[in-house]
Design a protein around this motif. Structure first.
Motif, PDB file in Angstrom:
ATOM      1  N   UNK A  21      31.473  -0.888  53.468  1.00 25.25           N
ATOM      2  CA  UNK A  21      31.954  -2.159  53.938  1.00 25.25           C
ATOM      3  C   UNK A  21      31.114  -3.104  53.536  1.00 25.25           C
ATOM      4  N   UNK A  22      32.543  -3.944  52.543  1.00 25.39           N
ATOM      5  CA  UNK A  22      32.257  -5.547  52.380  1.00 25.39           C
ATOM      6  C   UNK A  22      32.464  -6.575  53.531  1.00 25.39           C
ATOM      7  N   UNK A  23      31.900  -7.234  54.435  1.00 24.93           N
ATOM      8  CA  UNK A  23      32.559  -8.142  54.411  1.00 24.93           C
ATOM      9  C   UNK A  23      33.351  -9.046  53.992  1.00 24.93           C
ATOM     10  N   UNK A  24      33.424  -9.598  53.453  1.00 24.72           N
ATOM     11  CA  UNK A  24      33.945  -9.965  52.139  1.00 24.72           C
ATOM     12  C   UNK A  24      35.086  -9.153  51.760  1.00 24.72           C
ATOM     13  N   UNK A  25      35.981  -9.709  50.886  1.00 23.36           N
ATOM     14  CA  UNK A  25      37.117  -9.600  50.250  1.00 23.36           C
ATOM     15  C   UNK A  25      36.803  -7.267  48.733  1.00 23.36           C
ATOM     16  N   UNK A  26      35.269  -7.305  48.291  1.00 23.11           N
ATOM     17  CA  UNK A  26      35.422  -6.379  47.830  1.00 23.11           C
ATOM     18  C   UNK A  26      35.912  -6.916  46.599  1.00 23.11           C
ATOM     19  N   UNK A  27      36.966  -7.431  46.408  1.00 26.54           N
ATOM     20  CA  UNK A  27      37.043  -8.030  45.763  1.00 26.54           C
ATOM     21  C   UNK A  27      36.237  -8.314  44.492  1.00 26.54           C
ATOM     22  N   UNK A  28      35.316  -8.862  44.531  1.00 24.65           N
ATOM     23  CA  UNK A  28      34.367 -10.415  43.595  1.00 24.65           C
ATOM     24  C   UNK A  28      33.560  -8.793  43.273  1.00 24.65           C
ATOM     25  N   UNK A  29      32.852  -7.752  43.864  1.00 29.58           N
ATOM     26  CA  UNK A  29      32.087  -6.521  43.543  1.00 29.58           C
ATOM     27  C   UNK A  29      32.713  -5.371  42.427  1.00 29.58           C
ATOM     28  N   UNK A  30      34.103  -5.872  42.870  1.00 28.19           N
ATOM     29  CA  UNK A  30      35.104  -4.967  41.398  1.00 28.19           C
ATOM     30  C   UNK A  30      35.840  -5.938  39.928  1.00 28.19           C
ATOM     31  N   UNK A  31      35.081  -7.202  40.253  1.00 25.48           N
ATOM     32  CA  UNK A  31      35.455  -7.856  39.465  1.00 25.48           C
ATOM     33  C   UNK A  31      34.108  -7.818  38.462  1.00 25.48           C
ATOM     34  N   UNK A  32      33.822  -7.928  38.603  1.00 26.11           N
ATOM     35  CA  UNK A  32      31.858  -8.101  37.885  1.00 26.11           C
ATOM     36  C   UNK A  32      31.617  -6.663  37.563  1.00 26.11           C
ATOM     37  N   UNK A  58      25.288 -16.815  44.197  1.00 26.08           N
ATOM     38  CA  UNK A  58      24.725 -15.718  45.946  1.00 26.08           C
ATOM     39  C   UNK A  58      23.800 -15.916  46.419  1.00 26.08           C
ATOM     40  N   UNK A  59      22.961 -15.618  46.230  1.00 22.13           N
ATOM     41  CA  UNK A  59      21.433 -15.331  46.269  1.00 22.13           C
ATOM     42  C   UNK A  59      21.369 -17.438  47.338  1.00 22.13           C
ATOM     43  N   UNK A  60      21.718 -18.257  47.043  1.00 17.16           N
ATOM     44  CA  UNK A  60      21.084 -19.806  47.598  1.00 17.16           C
ATOM     45  C   UNK A  60      22.158 -19.586  48.913  1.00 17.16           C
ATOM     46  N   UNK A  61      23.809 -18.562  48.625  1.00 14.36           N
ATOM     47  CA  UNK A  61      24.315 -19.121  50.119  1.00 14.36           C
ATOM     48  C   UNK A  61      24.754 -18.198  51.032  1.00 14.36           C
ATOM     49  N   UNK A  62      23.886 -19.055  52.381  1.00 13.61           N
ATOM     50  CA  UNK A  62      24.151 -17.597  53.210  1.00 13.61           C
ATOM     51  C   UNK A  62      25.438 -17.531  53.248  1.00 13.61           C
ATOM     52  N   UNK A  63      26.451 -17.788  53.398  1.00 12.64           N
ATOM     53  CA  UNK A  63      27.930 -16.900  53.955  1.00 12.64           C
ATOM     54  C   UNK A  63      27.551 -16.788  52.566  1.00 12.64           C
ATOM     55  N   UNK A  64      27.265 -16.466  51.669  1.00 13.25           N
ATOM     56  CA  UNK A  64      28.143 -15.442  50.028  1.00 13.25           C
ATOM     57  C   UNK A  64      27.306 -14.340  50.082  1.00 13.25           C
ATOM     58  N   UNK A  65      25.936 -14.334  50.942  1.00 10.72           N
ATOM     59  CA  UNK A  65      24.957 -13.208  50.633  1.00 10.72           C
ATOM     60  C   UNK A  65      25.738 -12.356  52.202  1.00 10.72           C
ATOM     61  N   UNK A  66      25.835 -12.724  52.818  1.00  6.83           N
ATOM     62  CA  UNK A  66      26.478 -12.481  54.087  1.00  6.83           C
ATOM     63  C   UNK A  66      28.150 -12.057  53.838  1.00  6.83           C
ATOM     64  N   UNK A  67      28.722 -12.217  53.023  1.00  3.90           N
ATOM     65  CA  UNK A  67      30.475 -12.326  53.143  1.00  3.90           C
ATOM     66  C   UNK A  67      30.020 -10.797  51.558  1.00  3.90           C
ATOM     67  N   UNK A  68      29.128 -10.650  50.471  1.00  2.00           N
ATOM     68  CA  UNK A  68      29.323  -9.869  49.914  1.00  2.00           C
ATOM     69  C   UNK A  68      27.905  -8.794  49.974  1.00  2.00           C
ATOM     70  N   UNK A  69      27.046  -9.440  50.763  1.00  2.00           N
ATOM     71  CA  UNK A  69      26.299  -8.244  51.358  1.00  2.00           C
ATOM     72  C   UNK A  69      25.642  -7.449  50.156  1.00  2.00           C
ATOM     73  N   UNK A  70      24.306  -6.045  50.229  1.00  2.00           N
ATOM     74  CA  UNK A  70      24.109  -6.109  49.069  1.00  2.00           C
ATOM     75  C   UNK A  70      25.001  -5.202  48.563  1.00  2.00           C
TER      76      UNK A  70
END
Length: 533
Positions: free
Chosen positions: A103-114, A154-166
């Motif tokens: 589960x991604x705590x963000x939308x999951x759409x960015x992972x899909x786009x990349x 993504x690595x430098x922004x704490x909130x983005x790291x949390x939302x995007x996850x591993x």
């Protein structure tokens, strides 16, 4: 003088001539001193045939595939494409049903786009593998640079790291590696092509056939499109970094086994009556937009006017400062998440539930699960369970999914930020919040289970709801008069309990009743009555 039986000298001369011919390697055949000359015609070769042992440059045998290193790279490209496709399918499925630990705590759409971008790079590389060009090499390097910037962001922004996850980090890193790999492929294939041409034709070929020029043109166009995609992804990530700097008004609490966080905020202090019991706290549930957008205005005004002494609100999963929940996610699951967050924050009832639009479904389920803590219910032009089919429309779900897929490109958020001056507040909870991937994902999750899980939960809640709870229903005059079905369902909502204080239809008020002065006045008046009930 030749004798009748032949001359000896003649015989000797003939033997000498034969001997000379044998020494010349011609045997008994005489040496032709004159070349075979004929007049040229349409079948005459313009160039003499090769006598140096080299092949023609257009010969199919002249190919970089002759080298094992080039063949190996092609096999690796196919393997990488298969892996990327499997990852792409997994991400697509996780939008609708989240696998365990995926589960991604963000939308999951960015992972899909990349991942889609990665697949596009590999497909282009395989299709035009044997036709390397400098243009493709340069464009691949540009894409790799953009993706490397994305990794850093993504690595430098704490909130983005949390939302995007591993999942998100792995997706963008893999995309970066594949872009750099494509640069390597272009270089190796170009080297292999040159090596084989020099070995088999005697020189490196600089000209291209029409077919090769078409391949170069198509590959260049595709790569330019992918550059535009990479640029937009980077620009949207920068915008998200800016939005992440906006601090929440309350606190975030982990819920559902620490899978995600929801935002809860309270205004005012707990007060007590003469009997030493706590006075009721208003618990607000927003409608189609986040609470902080416009719903907060009239409740804060009621607080300022002394009509209420304290109120709390929260952001449903995917809205404003709350994370997205795993899929599928129903209204009952949201009610449980709110209960868990309130318990962790130490907040206790009694509660006056105030909700608008679709938020009425969530409040009614919460009320049925906290029967003894509910002091009153105020429904503002609330959604009826029999109308949930409108939210669950398949066409609406498809459009939400399509919007979510392209949302990482920022096709609407970027122009709004640049040309319309939209601020981070607008994008997080304001007028542009609906453009964000998290918001779209929340709407999609709502759509997927509205007419199944959610309808079942709210139907059960109706039977569990205490009939003694004070109830106020305030409806939009515009919607009631323009939609007979909506009017009938508003009337039905007024029968949820046997303790109806009032059902008001505010004339000329839109769905968001509080946007008119009459609407605000009516709402604040009825809210005050619920406090004193």
């Amino acid at each position: 003088m030749v004798s009748l039986w032949g001359s000896k000298n003649g015989d000797n001369n003939q033997e000498e001539e034969d001997h000379d011919q044998e020494q010349n390697g011609e045997g008994s055949r005489p040496v032709s001193r004159q070349p075979d000359r004929r007049d040229p015609d349409e079948r005459t070769r313009l160039l003499p045939p090769h006598r140096d042992g080299f092949l023609d440059p257009d010969d199919p045998a002249v190919s970089p595939y002759n080298l094992w290193s080039v063949r190996a790279l092609r096999y690796f490209s196919i393997i990488f494409l298969v892996l990327t496709f499997l990852w792409w399918v997994l991400l697509l499925v996780s939008i609708f049903v989240s696998p365990p630990y995926f589960n991604s705590r963000g939308s999951g759409f960015f992972d899909f786009s990349f991942t889609t971008l990665t697949a596009g790079l590999l497909i282009s590389g395989i299709l035009f593998f044997s036709t390397p060009s400098r243009a493709v090499e340069v464009t691949s390097l540009i894409i790799a640079v953009f993706l490397l910037v994305d990794v850093i962001i993504v690595a430098a922004t704490a909130r983005l790291r949390v939302e995007e996850g591993w999942i998100g980090i792995a997706s963008v890193v893999w995309a970066t590696i594949m872009a750099l790999y494509l640069v390597l492929v272009e270089r190796v294939v170009s080297w292999g092509k040159k090596e084989e041409e020099e070995r088999l034709t005697g020189r490196s070929e600089t000209r291209r056939t029409l077919k090769e020029w078409v391949a170069v043109l198509l590959s260049s166009i595709i790569m330019v499109i992918l550059i535009a995609v990479a640029f937009l992804l980077t620009a949207t990530l920068i915008l998200r970094t800016r939005d992440a700097s906006l601090a929440p008004t309350g606190d975030r609490w982990y819920v559902d086994g620490d899978k995600y966080q929801v935002h809860v905020a309270c205004v005012g202090s707990v007060s007590y009556n003469d009997a030493g019991e706590p006075n009721p706290t208003v618990l607000a549930e927003a409608g189609e937009m986040p609470f902080e957008d416009t719903f907060d205005d009239w409740i804060y005004a009621a607080y300022q006017n002394g009509t209420i002494g304290r109120y709390c609100y929260w952001d449903r999963p995917g809205m404003a400062w709350s994370d997205n929940a795993p899929s599928p996610h129903s209204a009952g699951m949201s009610a449980d998440a709110l209960s868990e967050a309130l318990a962790q924050s130490g907040e206790q009832g009694p509660w006056i539930l105030v909700s608008a639009g679709i938020g009425g479904i969530y409040s009614r389920i919460f009320s049925s699960r906290h029967v003894g803590e509910i002091h009153g219910i105020l429904l503002i032009d609330a959604m009826h369970e029999d109308l949930l089919y409108q939210i669950a429309s398949p066409s609406r779900g498809f459009l939400l999914w399509a919007r979510g897929i392209i949302s990482p490109l920022g096709w609407d958020r970027l122009p709004a930020a640049i040309f319309k001056g939209r601020t981070r507040e607008d994008r997080v909870y304001g007028k542009s919040a609906y453009q964000g991937g998290k918001f779209i994902k929340q709407q999609l999750q709502e759509n997927l289970v509205a007419n199944s899980l959610t309808k079942s939960e709210v139907s059960q809640a109706r039977h569990i709801q205490s009939k003694d709870t004070p109830l106020v229903v305030v409806s939009s005059g515009i919607k009631v008069r323009s939609n007979d079905e909506w009017a009938k369902k508003q009337e039905d909502l007024s029968t949820l309990t046997d303790n109806l204080i009032s059902w008001d239809v505010v004339n000329a008020a839109p769905h968001e009743v509080w946007r008119t002065l009459d609407g605000r006045t009516t709402l604040e008046k009825r809210l005050g009555q619920l406090v004193k009930a």
